[in-house]
Enzyme design. Structure first.
Site, PDB file in Angstrom:
ATOM      1  CG  ASP A 104      26.871  57.310  49.349  1.00 50.23           C
ATOM      2  OD1 ASP A 104      26.028  56.401  49.406  1.00 50.23           O
ATOM      3  OD2 ASP A 104      27.705  57.430  48.429  1.00 50.23           O
ATOM      4  CG  ASP A 303      30.156  59.999  45.593  1.00 46.70           C
ATOM      5  OD1 ASP A 303      29.290  59.381  46.247  1.00 46.70           O
ATOM      6  OD2 ASP A 303      30.873  59.463  44.737  1.00 46.70           O
ATOM      7  CG  ASP A 307      24.769  60.075  47.575  1.00 51.90           C
ATOM      8  OD1 ASP A 307      24.094  59.153  48.072  1.00 51.90           O
ATOM      9  OD2 ASP A 307      25.945  59.946  47.208  1.00 51.90           O
TER      10      ASP A 307
END
Length: 420
Positions: A104, A303, A307
């Site tokens: 990410d 995080d 996600d």
């Protein structure tokens, strides 16, 4: 505790082998007894019984049963000492098979500490008005972009007005009613979904995005009144972590809801070739599945709340410990420190642990291949060598000791590699 009590897939293989191995050993033991007792040349009840017992004792599959769990216990313990929490033996085994690692962007590869760098206003509006409208919209949002805009407004001494009918559109932006006027702030996709033209702003937006900045469009009454650019910088450990992964022959990709220009600018700084941009939170898991369908073994590193589905869908999910609880819960591995070097370190730990497991299994099988015939007395006629039950028991204990010692050796190997 959960990881150390779990079974890796390779352990299930060992269990299946043991389920065949044990009855096979009983068969060999009875055949040994029969050969020593019934054959005229050997007819000796005492010798037949001793060899029968020796075969059963030396073939006790303790080493086979200890081969995997001892290595997993040491591996997960070393991971915890290094700030890598591994939730299960299956995750520990899968990590060394990875072919793609997907990161990410915001908060994972980058610091997530966004700051407003540019405010561009349209005709009839000044920068302060653009910032005022966007801050009024964003004050109810917890998104990093919203918090950065809010901080800029507060630092500029702007009084943030109240809004009505506030709503967040996941992965796009926010909208509300401000002084009986419809107000929106978000990305280009959000503007398109609301039928708000942005073509007049393309050149400026693309220039800012090309500089690695995230662009937020601010619209009032179906018309864009300005754009706000925000910048985020990569974490200090990001570039080295990606270089380490590439050095291991792994492919690295970045996934983000940001536009392609911004995403590619950050990716270029870090040396990432594959960029999945403009991906809505709900579609991140779909992108992971697409990679899996193409035959890749995928790790997802993230995080945030958005996600979590991708972390759960990946073959191995890795959550940053500084992230949200739901991301940590959905992951297989949690990196306690906010340090991306933990990703290649987790892969290296998995490789070292699997190497030790394979060594343990090899020696456990090799020991039985050598020990059982000796215990059965094949060396007695030619060399006069026979293995009594007490020596067979000692040999069996030695095999277990060797497996445990080899697993503990992982501590020394791991520490040596970390110090290099």
């Amino acid at each position: 505790e959960e990881a150390q009590g779990s079974k890796a897939p390779i352990q299930r293989l060992a269990d299946k082998v043991a389920s065949v191995f044990v009855p096979s050993v009983f068969l060999v033991a009875f055949v040994t007894f029969a050969v020593w007792y019934f054959l005229p040349a050997q007819s000796n009840f005492s010798r037949a019984l001793i060899n029968f017992v020796s075969v059963l004792v030396i073939a006790c599959p303790c080493a086979l049963g200890l081969a995997t769990p001892t290595a997993i216990m040491v591996g997960t313990g070393l991971g915890a000492q290094s700030g890598i929490l591994i939730k299960g033996g299956e995750a520990l085994e899968k990590v060394h098979k990875l072919s793609v690692v997907v990161f990410d962007k915001t908060g994972t590869l980058t610091k997530g500490e966004l700051a407003v760098t540019d405010i561009v206003s349209g005709n009839g509006f000044d920068e302060k008005q653009v910032l005022s409208y966007s801050a009024a919209l964003e004050k109810n949002s917890e998104h990093p972009l919203a918090q950065a805009i809010l901080k800029k407004a507060q630092d500029s001494g702007i009084t943030i007005a109240a809004t009505e009918k506030f709503a967040i559109v996941s992965g796009m932006g926010a909208k509300a009613s401000f002084e009986n006027k419809s107000c929106l702030a978000g990305n280009r996709l959000f503007m398109s979904s609301e039928n708000i033209p942005v073509s007049d702003w393309d050149a400026q937006a693309e220039k800012l995005a090309g500089e690695g900045k995230t662009v937020v469009f601010v619209a009032l009454e179906k018309k864009v009144i300005g754009i706000i650019a925000l910048a985020d910088t990569p974490k200090a450990s990001a570039k080295q972590a990606i270089e380490n992964l590439k050095g291991r022959g792994l492919k690295v990709a970045m996934i983000t809801g940001d536009n392609a220009g911004t995403a590619k600018a950050i990716a270029a700084q870090l040396g990432i070739e594959k960029v999945l941009a403009d991906v809505l939170p709900g579609n991140k898991a779909d992108e992971i599945r697409n990679l899996q369908a193409a035959g890749e073994v995928v790790a997802m590193v993230g995080d945030g709340i958005n996600d979590a589905p991708a972390l759960a869908a990946a073959d191995v999910g890795m959550a940053i410990g500084a992230g949200t609880d739901v991301a940590i819960e959905a992951s297989d591995i949690t990196l306690i420190r906010d340090d991306l070097l933990g990703v290649p370190e987790a892969i290296r730990l998995s490789e070292s642990t699997m190497r030790v497991i394979k060594q343990n299994l090899f020696w456990a099988f090799f020991y039985n291949v050598i020990g059982i015939p000796i215990a059965a007395g094949v060396l007695y006629p030619s060399f006069g060598i026979v293995l009594s039950p007490e020596f067979a028991a000692a040999a069996m204990a030695l095999s277990s000791f060797s497996v445990v010692s080899n697993s503990l050796r992982l501590q020394r190997v791991w520490k040596k590699k970390r110090d290099m």
